[in-house]
Structures are given as structure tokens and as C-alpha cells.
Design a protein around this motif. Sequence first.
Motif, short mmCIF file in Angstrom:
data_model
loop_
_atom_site.label_atom_id
_atom_site.label_comp_id
_atom_site.label_asym_id
_atom_site.label_seq_id
_atom_site.Cartn_x
_atom_site.Cartn_y
_atom_site.Cartn_z
N LEU A 52 45.26 28.68 35.90
CA LEU A 52 45.18 29.61 37.03
C LEU A 52 44.25 30.78 36.75
CD1 LEU A 52 48.92 29.46 38.09
CD2 LEU A 52 46.96 28.63 39.38
N ASN A 53 44.11 31.18 35.48
CA ASN A 53 43.11 32.18 35.14
C ASN A 53 41.71 31.68 35.48
OD1 ASN A 53 43.61 34.86 33.54
ND2 ASN A 53 45.26 33.50 32.92
N LEU A 54 41.47 30.41 35.19
CA LEU A 54 40.17 29.82 35.50
C LEU A 54 39.92 29.81 37.01
CD1 LEU A 54 37.60 28.32 34.66
CD2 LEU A 54 38.94 26.20 34.63
N VAL A 55 40.92 29.44 37.78
CA VAL A 55 40.76 29.43 39.24
C VAL A 55 40.52 30.84 39.76
CG1 VAL A 55 41.94 28.97 41.42
CG2 VAL A 55 42.16 27.37 39.52
N GLY A 56 41.27 31.81 39.25
CA GLY A 56 41.13 33.19 39.71
C GLY A 56 39.76 33.77 39.46
N ALA A 57 39.07 33.29 38.43
CA ALA A 57 37.75 33.82 38.11
C ALA A 57 36.74 33.57 39.23
CB ALA A 57 37.25 33.20 36.81
N PHE A 58 36.99 32.58 40.07
CA PHE A 58 36.04 32.23 41.13
C PHE A 58 36.37 32.89 42.47
CE2 PHE A 58 35.58 28.85 38.05
CZ PHE A 58 34.22 28.55 38.08
N LEU A 59 37.43 33.68 42.53
CA LEU A 59 37.89 34.16 43.83
C LEU A 59 37.24 35.46 44.29
CD1 LEU A 59 41.73 33.40 43.67
CD2 LEU A 59 39.88 32.01 44.61
N SER A 60 36.69 36.25 43.36
CA SER A 60 36.14 37.55 43.75
C SER A 60 35.15 38.02 42.70
CB SER A 60 37.28 38.58 43.88
OG SER A 60 36.77 39.88 44.06
N VAL A 61 34.23 38.93 43.11
CA VAL A 61 33.28 39.52 42.16
C VAL A 61 33.25 41.04 42.27
CG1 VAL A 61 31.77 37.49 42.04
CG2 VAL A 61 31.36 39.23 43.79
N GLU A 62 34.24 41.64 42.95
CA GLU A 62 34.22 43.08 43.17
C GLU A 62 34.35 43.85 41.86
OE1 GLU A 62 33.51 44.68 45.94
OE2 GLU A 62 33.14 42.70 46.81
N VAL A 63 35.25 43.41 40.97
CA VAL A 63 35.43 44.09 39.70
C VAL A 63 34.19 43.93 38.82
CG1 VAL A 63 36.82 44.19 37.59
CG2 VAL A 63 37.93 43.89 39.80
N ALA A 64 33.56 42.76 38.86
CA ALA A 64 32.33 42.53 38.10
C ALA A 64 31.25 43.52 38.51
CB ALA A 64 31.85 41.09 38.29
#
Length: 429
Positions: A52-64
Amino acid sequence: MEHITLLIGIVIVTALVFDFTNGFHDTANAMATTISTGALRPKTAVAMSAGLNLVGAFLSVEVAKTISGGIIDESAGIRPEVIFAGLVGAIVWNLLTWLAGLPSSSSHALFGGLIGATLVSVGTGGVHGEAVVMKVLIPAVAAPFVAGLAAMAATRLTYRLARGRDEADTAKGYRAGQIASAALVSLAHGTNDAQKTMGVITLALITGGVVAPHADPPMWVIASAGLAIALGTYLGGWRIIRTMGKGITDIQPPQGFAAQTGAAATILASSHLGFALSTTQVCSGSVMGSGLGRKGGVVRWSTAGRMVVAWGLTLPAAGLVSAGAAYLADQGSWGVATVAVLALAICGGIWAASRRKPVDHTNVNEGPAVEPAGVVTAALQTVAPPPAGPVPAHAEAPAEAHAATDAAPHPTPAHQSAKAPAQPATASS
């Protein structure tokens, strides 16, 4: 140009190493309470969290975006050496706190490392002070309290709704709820922490002229960061899982469900707003809040105090290490090589020290020594005493367990009673 290309490659690899340490450092955030209550087996829990960490990485880029262009001024002359030095400081601090079993903030280690290295190499003009205050410091102070209050309220509501029902039946339901809420925390962790490494790699690519300023992370950056944090999560930071699951308070299934639900809501909201907060502080605050929310619950304040001290030291400590690394790296290629060798030596020493008393999935639920109830806990139990009726042995407060042990008669060992002559049943003078 070849030197810059090689250096960017070194920075990318170092960033992925940090992402890996972030994964096993923060596994406890999602899975500590689930493991401690027995809702999931340790290996199953970390495997689910990794996916689920891997899936979550693709959901948003706002923090990046906050990392790559919010805290550090990418146009102020930031060079790849600076980012490399910042990552070294963050990795060293992550491993030191992992060795001590303290759930400190990987996020703040990264922020402190980048800020310290930038101040030495570029000066104050390279750091956006307002962004640091608004998106790092204020969330750092507010998040544990918000999550703790939410978990405390949820815990009290949970016990109130389950009042009068069979404890065994409700425990099954809460364990199922724990699995669902732990999955949500893992997903939320991927949307927040994996993006920090994406932001660092993107910043390195911008400083090297590989991508345009203010660009979103390329897809290969998102995928590699997600895989690195997932691998670290799967290996499991068992030392910190033990502290979160057993060292702060004695977690029961209703508390675990309430703590994880409150933490997930806080993390997902912050990710949507671009706040790069510490998921560790959020989850630790939730666990403490759940301990306060249960009548008769005991929070081990000495452990909580050490955690808070570690939180306060993370930014400056990682910043100091990175500042020294940046000073060396600014000397040229030999300086960068020296920093790399020193970092490898320190990390190797920490790993060797951890092998003296290993903690893994086989002994992660062996709790720490019982801590007597302190003044704060005693006061809280006076206001909210334990519920009436029989209390399961595993749910007894440590102070009550000690009292029961001291009050119980101590039986005579069998080998002594066999040898002792029979005493007449006469009254003592």
C-alpha cells in the motif's frame, strides 16, 4: 558535465537509500498496533503495508513540490553536493534513532539535513524561512496534538458504543477494523513520505539542468521512490514497532482501531494541503491519545518523554551532521568521496551494534519492563478509574499488577515445606 552527471547519479542513489531507511523506520506508524494486538501476523502486516505504500506513492505529488521548490530555493545556487550532504545527515540520524528504538521523524531528518547543508554552502538566501515555519514547524507542533485529541475522542466513543457487549465478540470486529485502518495509514504514508524522496531527486535533477524548474517528478522517479520505501517497509523496523506497540501504552483492539483511524485522517488531509508533516509524530500522538482515552489506560510517560526529546533534536542534529558533510563536499571530489566513506563507516558501525541485541518478527511483541504508574497516570486514573468488574490479565495496569503481586501471600517452595516439621496448632503467645 560528466562530473555533474556522475554526481547526480550518486545523489539519486543516496536519496533512494534514505527512502529505504524511511520505509523500515516508519513501518511502525501503520502496523505497530495491529501487530501488538495480534490482528495480523508480523510478516503479513509488513507485506500489506509495503504494497500500500507503493500504491500511495502514485496518488499525489503535492508534498514532492513542497520539497523540491518550497523549502529550498532551487535558483539560489543549490548544487548536487549540497543535496548529497543533506541526505547523508538524514540517513545517519534515521539509523541512530532506529538503533535506539525511538520513533523519530524521518521527514524532519530530511528537512534538517537539507537546511543545514544549504546554510553552509549557500547561506540563508537558499532557504525559504516562511515555508519552513508554515509547512514544517507549525505542522510539527500541531499534528501530534490534533491526532492525539482525535484518537482520544474516538477511543472514548468506541468504548461507549461497545458498553455492555461481549468483549470477545467486539474484539473480533475491532481487529477487522484495525486491518482496514492500518491499510489506510499505509496508503496515507505512501502519499506523504514517499513523495519527500521524489522531491529531493527532482531537486537534484533541476540543479543539474536535467529537468525544468518547478517541474513535477518524472514517472521513473515516482516509481523508484515508491519501490524503495516499499522494500524498506517490508523488511520492517522491528525495534520501533516494539516501542510503538508495547512501549507507549498497552494497546487493546478498540484503541488500535481508533488510533489508526485518527492518524490516517490527519495524514491524508495534510497530504492534500501539501503539508510535509511527520507521519511518525502523528501516529505516536494517536497512540498516546488512545492510551488516555481508555479508562484505566496507562501511558508510559518516560518513553513518551524520550520520544519528544528525539523529535526536538531531529532537525538540529541532522542539520549539524549535514552542515559538516556539506563543508567537506564543497572542497571538491575528494571531499565528496570522504563524506561517502565516513557515511558508510558510520552506518556499518550502527548495523553492527544492532546485532548485539537483535529484534525481529519473532520477538517484536516482547514488551519492555513494566513501568510504575507515575504522577500523571495516577492523577488521570483518579479522574477516570478503571471499569468495574473483572479485568483481563493482559489489560491490567502495571501499578495494579505490582500491587496484586505484593499483596499476595508468598507460598513456601515445595522442597522447604517437605523438610519443615509440622507445627502444633497452638495459639501464639
